[in-house]
Design an enzyme around this catalytic site. Sequence first.
Site, PDB file in Angstrom:
ATOM      1  N   ILE A   1       0.829  -1.219   0.000  1.00 39.63           N
ATOM      2  CA  ILE A   1       0.000   0.000   0.000  1.00 39.63           C
ATOM      3  C   ILE A   1       0.860   1.264   0.000  1.00 39.63           C
TER       4      ILE A   1
ATOM      5  N   ALA B   1      -5.461  -3.346   5.326  1.00 46.52           N
ATOM      6  CA  ALA B   1      -4.044  -3.698   5.417  1.00 46.52           C
ATOM      7  C   ALA B   1      -3.372  -2.911   6.522  1.00 46.52           C
ATOM      8  N   ALA B   2      -2.664  -3.622   7.363  1.00 40.71           N
ATOM      9  CA  ALA B   2      -1.948  -2.957   8.458  1.00 40.71           C
ATOM     10  C   ALA B   2      -1.003  -3.952   9.099  1.00 40.71           C
TER      11      ALA B   2
ATOM     12  N   THR C   1      -9.308   0.418  14.981  1.00 44.41           N
ATOM     13  CA  THR C   1      -9.375  -0.397  16.194  1.00 44.41           C
ATOM     14  C   THR C   1      -9.868   0.407  17.391  1.00 44.41           C
ATOM     15  N   ASP C   2     -10.403  -0.292  18.381  1.00 46.89           N
ATOM     16  CA  ASP C   2     -10.805   0.385  19.622  1.00 46.89           C
ATOM     17  C   ASP C   2      -9.592   0.825  20.446  1.00 46.89           C
ATOM     18  N   GLU C   3      -8.402   0.271  20.120  1.00 46.53           N
ATOM     19  CA  GLU C   3      -7.217   0.585  20.938  1.00 46.53           C
ATOM     20  C   GLU C   3      -6.835   2.060  20.879  1.00 46.53           C
TER      21      GLU C   3
ATOM     22  N   TYR D   1       1.541   0.430  18.003  1.00 46.51           N
ATOM     23  CA  TYR D   1       0.490  -0.020  17.065  1.00 46.51           C
ATOM     24  C   TYR D   1      -0.692   0.937  17.104  1.00 46.51           C
ATOM     25  N   SER D   2      -1.210   1.205  18.307  1.00 48.44           N
ATOM     26  CA  SER D   2      -2.435   2.024  18.350  1.00 48.44           C
ATOM     27  C   SER D   2      -2.134   3.485  18.015  1.00 48.44           C
TER      28      SER D   2
ATOM     29  N   LYS E   1      -2.243   3.508  14.283  1.00 52.32           N
ATOM     30  CA  LYS E   1      -3.636   3.419  13.803  1.00 52.32           C
ATOM     31  C   LYS E   1      -4.346   4.754  14.043  1.00 52.32           C
TER      32      LYS E   1
ATOM     33  N   ASN F   1      -8.757 -12.050  30.380  1.00 49.30           N
ATOM     34  CA  ASN F   1      -7.960 -13.025  29.633  1.00 49.30           C
ATOM     35  C   ASN F   1      -7.961 -14.392  30.303  1.00 49.30           C
TER      36      ASN F   1
ATOM     37  N   TYR G   1       1.566 -19.018  -8.669  1.00 49.45           N
ATOM     38  CA  TYR G   1       1.778 -18.148  -9.829  1.00 49.45           C
ATOM     39  C   TYR G   1       2.958 -18.588 -10.700  1.00 49.45           C
TER      40      TYR G   1
HETATM   41  P1  NAD Z   1      -3.666  -9.290   9.907  1.00 48.50           P
HETATM   42  O1  NAD Z   1      -2.341  -8.965  10.497  1.00 48.50           O
HETATM   43  O2  NAD Z   1      -4.217 -10.666  10.077  1.00 48.50           O
HETATM   44  O3  NAD Z   1      -3.643  -9.008   8.327  1.00 48.50           O
HETATM   45  C1  NAD Z   1      -3.066  -7.858   7.794  1.00 48.50           C
HETATM   46  C2  NAD Z   1      -2.982  -8.027   6.272  1.00 48.50           C
HETATM   47  O4  NAD Z   1      -2.429  -6.825   5.727  1.00 48.50           O
HETATM   48  C3  NAD Z   1      -2.072  -9.180   5.821  1.00 48.50           C
HETATM   49  O5  NAD Z   1      -2.693  -9.905   4.778  1.00 48.50           O
HETATM   50  C4  NAD Z   1      -0.821  -8.464   5.308  1.00 48.50           C
HETATM   51  O6  NAD Z   1      -0.142  -9.176   4.298  1.00 48.50           O
HETATM   52  C5  NAD Z   1      -1.406  -7.156   4.809  1.00 48.50           C
HETATM   53  N1  NAD Z   1      -0.419  -6.081   4.783  1.00 48.50           N
HETATM   54  C6  NAD Z   1       0.396  -5.695   5.805  1.00 48.50           C
HETATM   55  N2  NAD Z   1       1.186  -4.668   5.400  1.00 48.50           N
HETATM   56  C7  NAD Z   1       0.841  -4.399   4.114  1.00 48.50           C
HETATM   57  C8  NAD Z   1       1.282  -3.443   3.164  1.00 48.50           C
HETATM   58  N3  NAD Z   1       2.264  -2.584   3.450  1.00 48.50           N
HETATM   59  N4  NAD Z   1       0.696  -3.433   1.955  1.00 48.50           N
HETATM   60  C9  NAD Z   1      -0.287  -4.303   1.626  1.00 48.50           C
HETATM   61  N5  NAD Z   1      -0.726  -5.252   2.491  1.00 48.50           N
HETATM   62  C10 NAD Z   1      -0.176  -5.286   3.727  1.00 48.50           C
HETATM   63  O7  NAD Z   1      -4.661  -8.201  10.469  1.00 48.50           O
HETATM   64  P2  NAD Z   1      -6.179  -8.335  10.974  1.00 48.50           P
HETATM   65  O8  NAD Z   1      -6.175  -8.804  12.365  1.00 48.50           O
HETATM   66  O9  NAD Z   1      -6.954  -9.049   9.949  1.00 48.50           O
HETATM   67  O10 NAD Z   1      -6.590  -6.783  10.999  1.00 48.50           O
HETATM   68  C11 NAD Z   1      -7.048  -6.162   9.811  1.00 48.50           C
HETATM   69  C12 NAD Z   1      -7.357  -4.702  10.106  1.00 48.50           C
HETATM   70  O11 NAD Z   1      -8.368  -4.622  11.123  1.00 48.50           O
HETATM   71  C13 NAD Z   1      -6.171  -3.901  10.629  1.00 48.50           C
HETATM   72  O12 NAD Z   1      -6.238  -2.616  10.068  1.00 48.50           O
HETATM   73  C14 NAD Z   1      -6.393  -3.846  12.134  1.00 48.50           C
HETATM   74  O13 NAD Z   1      -5.831  -2.669  12.682  1.00 48.50           O
HETATM   75  C15 NAD Z   1      -7.896  -3.825  12.204  1.00 48.50           C
HETATM   76  N6  NAD Z   1      -8.491  -4.407  13.430  1.00 48.50           N
HETATM   77  C16 NAD Z   1      -8.136  -5.674  13.828  1.00 48.50           C
HETATM   78  C17 NAD Z   1      -8.755  -6.231  14.953  1.00 48.50           C
HETATM   79  C18 NAD Z   1      -8.435  -7.636  15.425  1.00 48.50           C
HETATM   80  O14 NAD Z   1      -8.912  -8.042  16.478  1.00 48.50           O
HETATM   81  N7  NAD Z   1      -7.658  -8.422  14.694  1.00 48.50           N
HETATM   82  C19 NAD Z   1      -9.715  -5.493  15.662  1.00 48.50           C
HETATM   83  C20 NAD Z   1     -10.019  -4.191  15.229  1.00 48.50           C
HETATM   84  C21 NAD Z   1      -9.416  -3.669  14.099  1.00 48.50           C
HETATM   85  O1  DAU Z   2      -8.833  -4.379  20.359  1.00 47.83           O
HETATM   86  C1  DAU Z   2      -8.601  -4.603  19.008  1.00 47.83           C
HETATM   87  C2  DAU Z   2      -7.199  -5.152  18.817  1.00 47.83           C
HETATM   88  O2  DAU Z   2      -7.225  -6.499  19.274  1.00 47.83           O
HETATM   89  C3  DAU Z   2      -6.712  -5.091  17.381  1.00 47.83           C
HETATM   90  O3  DAU Z   2      -6.631  -3.758  16.985  1.00 47.83           O
HETATM   91  C4  DAU Z   2      -5.347  -5.755  17.230  1.00 47.83           C
HETATM   92  O4  DAU Z   2      -4.956  -5.779  15.885  1.00 47.83           O
HETATM   93  C5  DAU Z   2      -5.457  -7.188  17.755  1.00 47.83           C
HETATM   94  O5  DAU Z   2      -4.187  -7.800  17.708  1.00 47.83           O
HETATM   95  C6  DAU Z   2      -6.003  -7.201  19.184  1.00 47.83           C
HETATM   96  O6  DAU Z   2      -5.042  -6.630  20.101  1.00 47.83           O
HETATM   97  P1  DAU Z   2      -4.738  -7.299  21.529  1.00 47.83           P
HETATM   98  O7  DAU Z   2      -3.402  -6.875  21.947  1.00 47.83           O
HETATM   99  O8  DAU Z   2      -5.871  -7.086  22.461  1.00 47.83           O
HETATM  100  O9  DAU Z   2      -4.764  -8.867  21.103  1.00 47.83           O
HETATM  101  P2  DAU Z   2      -3.822 -10.096  21.502  1.00 47.83           P
HETATM  102  O10 DAU Z   2      -4.474 -11.331  20.949  1.00 47.83           O
HETATM  103  O11 DAU Z   2      -2.405  -9.867  21.174  1.00 47.83           O
HETATM  104  O12 DAU Z   2      -3.953 -10.132  23.091  1.00 47.83           O
HETATM  105  C7  DAU Z   2      -5.198 -10.275  23.739  1.00 47.83           C
HETATM  106  C8  DAU Z   2      -4.952 -10.186  25.223  1.00 47.83           C
HETATM  107  O13 DAU Z   2      -4.217 -11.349  25.643  1.00 47.83           O
HETATM  108  C9  DAU Z   2      -4.101  -8.992  25.640  1.00 47.83           C
HETATM  109  O14 DAU Z   2      -4.549  -8.502  26.898  1.00 47.83           O
HETATM  110  C10 DAU Z   2      -2.696  -9.575  25.792  1.00 47.83           C
HETATM  111  C11 DAU Z   2      -2.960 -11.000  26.241  1.00 47.83           C
HETATM  112  N1  DAU Z   2      -1.969 -12.010  25.797  1.00 47.83           N
HETATM  113  C12 DAU Z   2      -1.688 -12.079  24.472  1.00 47.83           C
HETATM  114  C13 DAU Z   2      -0.773 -12.991  23.991  1.00 47.83           C
HETATM  115  C14 DAU Z   2      -0.444 -13.069  22.516  1.00 47.83           C
HETATM  116  C15 DAU Z   2      -1.382 -12.857  26.694  1.00 47.83           C
HETATM  117  O15 DAU Z   2      -1.664 -12.816  27.917  1.00 47.83           O
HETATM  118  N2  DAU Z   2      -0.469 -13.766  26.239  1.00 47.83           N
HETATM  119  C16 DAU Z   2      -0.125 -13.876  24.917  1.00 47.83           C
HETATM  120  O16 DAU Z   2       0.725 -14.725  24.550  1.00 47.83           O
END
Ligand code: NAD
Ligand code: DAU
Length: 379
Positions: free
Chosen positions: A66, A88-89, A136-138, A185-186, A189, A284, A376
């Site tokens: 991107i 994408a992120a 994200t809510d973060e 990260y947050s 974002k 957790n 591919y």
């Molecule tokens: P993920 O890490 O699983 O996937 C991210 C995707 O983005 C991957 O396919 C990666 O290849 C692609 N990507 C990364 N850098 C790129 C770049 N420079 N150009 C093009 N593609 C790129 O992420 P996710 O958990 O699916 O999250 C997706 C989105 O939703 C993010 O923006 C994240 O901030 C947001 N979000 C995630 C959560 C959650 O709980 N996972 C919650 C709220 C918001």
């Molecule tokens: O709130 C939305 C966010 O949720 C998204 O924006 C992020 O992309 C997504 O990764 C997620 O963030 P968290 O940091 O909340 O998710 P994670 O799964 O990494 O961790 C969830 C909780 O569990 C957090 O309080 C940290 C804890 N944790 C996580 C891991 C990986 C552990 O205690 N042990 C672990 O090994």
Amino acid sequence: MTKQMKRTIIITGGAGFIGSHVVRLFVNKYPDYRIINLDKLTYAGNLANLKDIEDKPNYKFVRMDICDFDGVLKLMQDEHVDGIIHLAAESHVDRSIKDPFTFAQTNVMGTLSLLQAAKIAWDGNWEGKRFYHISTDEVYGALEMTDPEGVEPPFTTKASSGKHHLAYGTTFFTEDLKYQPHSPYSAAKASSDHFVRAFHDTYGMPTVVTNCSNNYGPYQFPEKLIPLFINNIRHRKPLPVYGKGENVRDWLYVEDHARAIDLIFHEGKVGDTYNIGGFNEWKNIDIIKVLISTVDRLLGRPEGADMDLITYVTDRAGHDLRYAIDSSKLQRELGWEPSLQFEEGIEKTVRWYLDNQEWMDNVTSGDYQKYYDDMYKGR
Ligand code: NAD
Ligand code: DAU
């Protein structure tokens, strides 16, 4: 925006966890739309997540960063793109603590590159266009855990929608809260959200932003709590619980998030923000216990036999205590609600990971990254 018209939509990050569910939903639900999945395929991108739809005529994959402004602009112009759904992120908090530059580059500069490409490609003709940014809510920071009138949390409380649910505090993330991000990260974002709003306010770009809580479900990269722990329990590996395991997250089944994205892309108000969440707060440590019992039961082990895998480790730096989304605005204005109870969603999720061990093995071994090259080869 009407759903009937033909559209060409770029979904960024479509090979990742949430993105793959959004791509699948749009490709299957809207055969008249052309869906372009634009993904760099970082460690988190996995085309095997989309095997079931990769041959559909309305789907196209483009490997692109991107941040490649010229490439994105050319793609938008060549394909006459009229919508962008931007997921994408770099998404993992722990990685952002180790490597903040990559997060600023992708999440901030990458979003800016998409915005600027859309601005030039659309050239002020905003009719029928939409730039939808997934956040994200973060970005709102962390909430307190409070104990009103001496009641031990979780206690029943009422959201502004009037619905009762269990909560660990009396305050919630609402759309009007000021941003207070803590992790790199947050912070990245948050910055990207500001750029999206700036393009609306300055140039009139038809944008919409959503801030969602923690997602769970199939195809999540096993660095995140739920898939990592399911896999570790299966293989009887230690479960690294940060701090005391007291932190609270608000969990939403990923397909419910994808449904909300579909609704907001089509019906969300231009320039507006919507929070998306499950009214589903869990400590957790309580989730971890549910995961252990569920995996044990489904594998025919004595239920709870693996509780001794719980291993308390050093806390995450700057670890936010509690997230809790108030998604009543979305419910009130567009009629969205989560469809799955957590108990049902977590059972489905655990079953999916246990039934898809090959997917998990490919991801943990890194083999999935060869998939694209094999696919591919010779084309
Ligand atoms: P993920 O890490 O699983 O996937 C991210 C995707 O983005 C991957 O396919 C990666 O290849 C692609 N990507 C990364 N850098 C790129 C770049 N420079 N150009 C093009 N593609 C790129 O992420 P996710 O958990 O699916 O999250 C997706 C989105 O939703 C993010 O923006 C994240 O901030 C947001 N979000 C995630 C959560 C959650 O709980 N996972 C919650 C709220 C918001
Ligand atoms: O709130 C939305 C966010 O949720 C998204 O924006 C992020 O992309 C997504 O990764 C997620 O963030 P968290 O940091 O909340 O998710 P994670 O799964 O990494 O961790 C969830 C909780 O569990 C957090 O309080 C940290 C804890 N944790 C996580 C891991 C990986 C552990 O205690 N042990 C672990 O090994």
